[in-house]
Design a protein around this motif. Structure first.
Motif, PDB file in Angstrom:
ATOM      1  N   ILE A 279     -25.836 -17.182   2.695  1.00 25.00           N
ATOM      2  CA  ILE A 279     -26.473 -16.083   3.442  1.00 25.00           C
ATOM      3  C   ILE A 279     -26.358 -14.800   2.623  1.00 25.00           C
ATOM      4  N   ASP A 280     -27.484 -14.102   2.447  1.00 28.57           N
ATOM      5  CA  ASP A 280     -27.521 -12.933   1.550  1.00 28.57           C
ATOM      6  C   ASP A 280     -27.702 -11.608   2.273  1.00 28.57           C
ATOM      7  N   ARG A 281     -27.463 -11.557   3.561  1.00 25.35           N
ATOM      8  CA  ARG A 281     -27.596 -10.293   4.283  1.00 25.35           C
ATOM      9  C   ARG A 281     -26.499  -9.323   3.844  1.00 25.35           C
ATOM     10  N   PRO A 282     -26.786  -8.017   3.847  1.00 27.43           N
ATOM     11  CA  PRO A 282     -25.789  -7.024   3.392  1.00 27.43           C
ATOM     12  C   PRO A 282     -24.456  -7.123   4.126  1.00 27.43           C
ATOM     13  N   ILE A 283     -24.495  -7.345   5.432  1.00 27.84           N
ATOM     14  CA  ILE A 283     -23.248  -7.415   6.191  1.00 27.84           C
ATOM     15  C   ILE A 283     -22.405  -8.608   5.742  1.00 27.84           C
ATOM     16  N   VAL A 284     -23.064  -9.712   5.403  1.00 27.15           N
ATOM     17  CA  VAL A 284     -22.347 -10.910   4.960  1.00 27.15           C
ATOM     18  C   VAL A 284     -21.833 -10.711   3.540  1.00 27.15           C
TER      19      VAL A 284
END
Length: 584
Positions: A279-284
Motif C-alpha cells: 500500500i502506497d498511501r502517504p499515511i501508510v
C-alpha cells in the motif's frame, strides 16, 4: 446453462486440487472419518488427530517445494512426500510414548505445547516457500495465504450456520434429528471443508500460471489498513508510549500486565507491517517509516520486563518464547530499517526461532521444566524439606519460600510435568492444585497468592431448598445483580412516578440515585454488609437473615443475598436481588 458451466468449473477445480495435493486431501479425509467415528469435534483420539494434521501440513509443504523447485520431476515429488510421511510417523511415535500411551492426554502439556510450536513453525514455512528464489515476495505470499484463510473461514462459518439452522427447522417442523447432528456437521465443515477450501484458494505458484491479482491487496483490505488499522495502531502506540514514560519508576517492570500488553502490540505491529507492504498511501508510508523504530523500543521494554519476571518467578515456556520472539523481532526490525522496509529476513528468523524453541536440549519446555524443578528443589533443600529424595512436610516455612515452592509446583502441574520430578510421589502425578498444600505440609488457609484458600462462603437456605418467592411488599422494582470487588461502577436505569432515574452502585456497596439532571436524590450505604462475617466462615442463612434494608429521604433499597464469597485481600463476589421503592 450458466449453472451447468459453473458447476463443471468447480468440479474441474476440485479435481485439480486433488491432483495437486493428493496426500494432503487423503489425510484430511482420514482425520475427518476418525473424528466422526469417535464423535470428537476437533480432537477425538488426540494423538491420531494431531499426527494426521501435522502430516497433512507437511505434505502440503512438500507439494509447494515440488512446485517451486522440482516441477515435472515426479521422483522428487514422491521423495518429498515420503520425507513428510516419515516425519509424521516420528511425530506420532513421540506423542505415543510421551503421553503414557494415553490417547486423550491434556492438550496443555509438554507434547501439546511442542505441537503448537511445531504447527507455528510449519505454517511460517508454508507461507515462505513460494517466495524462495522467486520474483514473488514474502509479503505477497503472506497476503495470498491471509486472504485464503479468512475467505475459507468465512465460508465455513456460514455453511455451518446454514446446516445448523436447517436441522433446527427440520426438528421444529418435521421430526427430531437426533443428538449428534451438530457434532457430525461441525466435524465435516471444520475438519474437512475448511482446510480443503483453504487449499483450493492457495494460488498455483508456478510462474507461468500465477495470476498477479491473487497477490494484490484488495481494495477493502487496503482501505481497512489505511484508514482503520494504521490510525488505531498509531493511537495504540501513543497510549503505550505515554504509559511507559509516566510509569518508568517504581514497580513498572514488575507489572504483570506489561508482558502480554507489549507482546500483543509487537505481534499486531508485525502483521500490520506485512499487510501494508503493498500500500502506497502517504499515511501508510509514514507508518512504515516510523513505526519500526517505536516497535524496537517497545520490544526492548518487553524483554526487560520478561527478564525481571524470570528472575522473580523462574523460567516458563511462555517467557522463553517471549524473549525469543523479542530477539527475533530486534534482528528483523534492524534489518527492516536498514534495508528500506524489506521483510525477506522475517520468515527465516521466525523459522530458526521456531526450531530453537522446539528442539531439545535448549527448547522452551526443556529449559523451563529444568529451571522450575531446580528452583523447587533449591527451595525445599533450603528449608530442610528433602530427605533421601523424599519430601519432608513442614508447616513453618517462610511465606516467600512457600510462594516459590507453590508457584514452581503449580507450573509443573499446569503443564503435566510432575513426572520429571523424582521426589514427587507417583500417586501424586494426577493430583490437583489444592493437594499441593498437603504434599508440602503447608496450611491451606494461608493467603499465598492474595486470595487465600479458605474464603468466607455465605449461602441462603431458602434458595438451596427451592423456595424462590421474593416478598416485594411495598417495593416496586426488583433487579437481579452480580456484585464484585472488580467492578468500578454499576449503572441501572429506574422509572418511578413517570420519571427516569439513574442508580449507581460502587464496589463499596454505596448506592446513589440521580435524576436526569445528574442531581443526587438519595444515597444508601450497604458497605456494612461486607463486615458481617469473618474470613473463613461458612454459614447458611435464612431469607430474613440474608435481607438488608436502607431507607433514604426519597427512596429505599433492600438487598437480598443469594450467595457471597469473601477473601482475605478484600475481594468479594456476590449474587443478590436489589429491591427499589419510594418512601412515599
Amino acid at each position: 446453462m450458466k449453472i451447468i458451466g459453473q458447476s463443471k468449473k468447480y468440479v474441474t477445480g476440485f479435481q485439480y486440487l486433488v491432483l495437486r495435493f493428493p496426500l494432503t486431501i487423503s489425510l484430511l479425509l482420514v482425520m475427518t472419518i476418525d473424528s466422526l467415528t469417535t464423535q470428537g469435534f476437533l480432537f477425538g483420539n488426540q494423538t491420531v488427530q494431531l499426527t494426521l494434521g501435522i502430516t497433512a501440513l507437511l505434505s502440503a509443504i512438500a507439494e509447494l517445494l515440488y512446485e517451486r523447485f522440482y516441477n515435472q520431476n515426479k521422483t522428487k515429488r514422491i521423495i518429498l512426500n515420503g520425507i513428510g510421511v516419515i516425519f509424521g510417523l516420528l511425530y506420532y511415535l513421540y506423542l505415543h510414548f510421551s503421553t503414557d500411551l494415553n490417547s486423550n492426554w491434556p492438550i496443555y502439556s509438554i507434547p501439546g505445547i511442542r505441537s503448537m510450536i511445531l504447527f507455528f513453525t510449519l505454517a511460517i514455512v508454508f507461507i515462505w516457500i513460494p517466495s524462495l528464489k522467486s520474483t514473488l515476495t514474502f509479503e505477497e505470499s503472506f497476503l495470498a495465504v491471509f486472504k485464503a484463510f479468512f475467505i475459507s473461514l468465512f465460508f465455513s462459518v456460514v455453511l455451518c450456520l446454514g446446516i445448523m439452522f436447517t436441522f433446527i427447522l427440520f426438528e421444529m417442523l418435521i421430526a427430531p434429528a437426533g443428538d449428534n447432528w451438530y457434532t457430525y456437521s461441525s466435524v465435516l465443515v471444520f475438519n474437512f471443508f475448511w482446510p480443503v477450501f483453504f487449499l483450493y484458494l492457495i494460488p498455483d505458484y508456478k510462474e507461468n500460471k500465477s495470476s498477479s491479482y491473487v497477490f494484490e491487496t484488495p481494495k477493502l483490505l487496503s482501505h481497512l489498513v489505511s484508514w482503520i488499522l494504521v490510525p488505531v495502531m498509531v493511537l495504540y502506540s501513543a497510549i503505550i508510549l505515554l504509559y511507559i514514560m509516566t510509569n518508568l519508576g517504581g514497580d513498572f517492570f514488575n507489572d504483570s500486565l506489561l508482558e502480554p500488553l507489549l507482546l500483543s502490540y509487537a505481534i499486531s505491529g508485525w502483521i500490520l507491517l506485512i499487510l501494508s507492504a503493498g500500500i502506497d498511501r502517504p499515511i501508510v508510508k509514514g507508518f512504515k517509516r516510523f513505526f519500526p523504530i517505536l516497535l524496537l523500543l517497545v520490544i526492548v521494554f518487553q524483554m526487560i520486563a520478561s527478564t525481571i519476571q524470570i528472575g522473580e518467578v523462574g523460567m516458563t515456556h511462555g517467557r522463553y518464547l517471549i524473549l525469543l520472539f523479542g530477539l527475533a523481532s530486534i534482528i528483523c526490525g534492524v534489518f527492516y530499517i536498514l534495508k528500506r522496509q524489506k521483510l525477506e529476513l522475517l520468515p527465516l528468523v521466525a523459522t530458526i526461532a521456531g526450531m530453537i524453541a522446539l528442539v531439545p536440549p535448549i527448547d522452551a519446555l526443556s529449559l523451563s521444566v529444568s529451571n522450575q524443578v531446580s528452583r523447587l528443589e533449591s527451595a525445599l533443600e533450603r528449608n530442610n524439606m528433602l530427605e533421601n529424595d523424599e519430601v519432608v512436610k513442614q508447616d513453618s516455612v517462610p511465606k516467600e519460600d512457600q510462594e516459590e515452592i507453590l508457584s514452581s509446583a503449580n507450573y509443573l502441574i499446569e503443564i503435566n510435568a510432575l513426572d520429571r520430578v523424582s521426589f514427587i510421589p507417583d500417586d501424586f502425578q494426577n493430583s490437583s492444585y489444592s493437594n499441593v498444600y498437603t504434599l508440602f505440609g503447608f496450611d491451606p488457609d494461608d493467603n499465598h497468592y492474595g486470595y487465600g484458600m479458605n474464603p468466607s462462603w455465605i449461602t441462603v437456605s431458602d434458595w438451596n431448598q427451592g423456595k424462590t418467592i421474593i416478598p416485594l411488599e411495598d417495593y416496586n422494582q426488583l433487579i437481579p445483580l452480580y456484585l464484585s470487588s472488580d467492578m468500578r461502577r454499576l449503572e441501572v436505569s429506574l422509572n418511578s412516578n413517570q420519571e427516569t432515574y439513574l442508580l449507581e452502585i460502587g464496589k463499596e456497596l454505596l448506592i446513589k440515585i440521580e435524576n436526569e439532571s445528574e442531581e443526587v436524590m438519595d444515597e444508601m450505604d450497604f458497605s456494612y454488609l461486607l463486615d458481617q462475617w469473618d474470613i473463613g466462615e461458612q454459614e447458611e442463612l435464612s431469607l430474613a437473615e440474608a435481607t438488608f434494608e436502607e431507607v433514604g429521604e426519597t427512596f429505599k433499597a433492600k438487598i437480598i443475598l443469594r450467595e457471597l464469597s469473601q477473601y482475605e485481600n478484600g475481594e468479594y463476589y456476590s449474587d443478590v436481588y436489589l429491591l427499589i421503592g419510594t418512601t412515599e
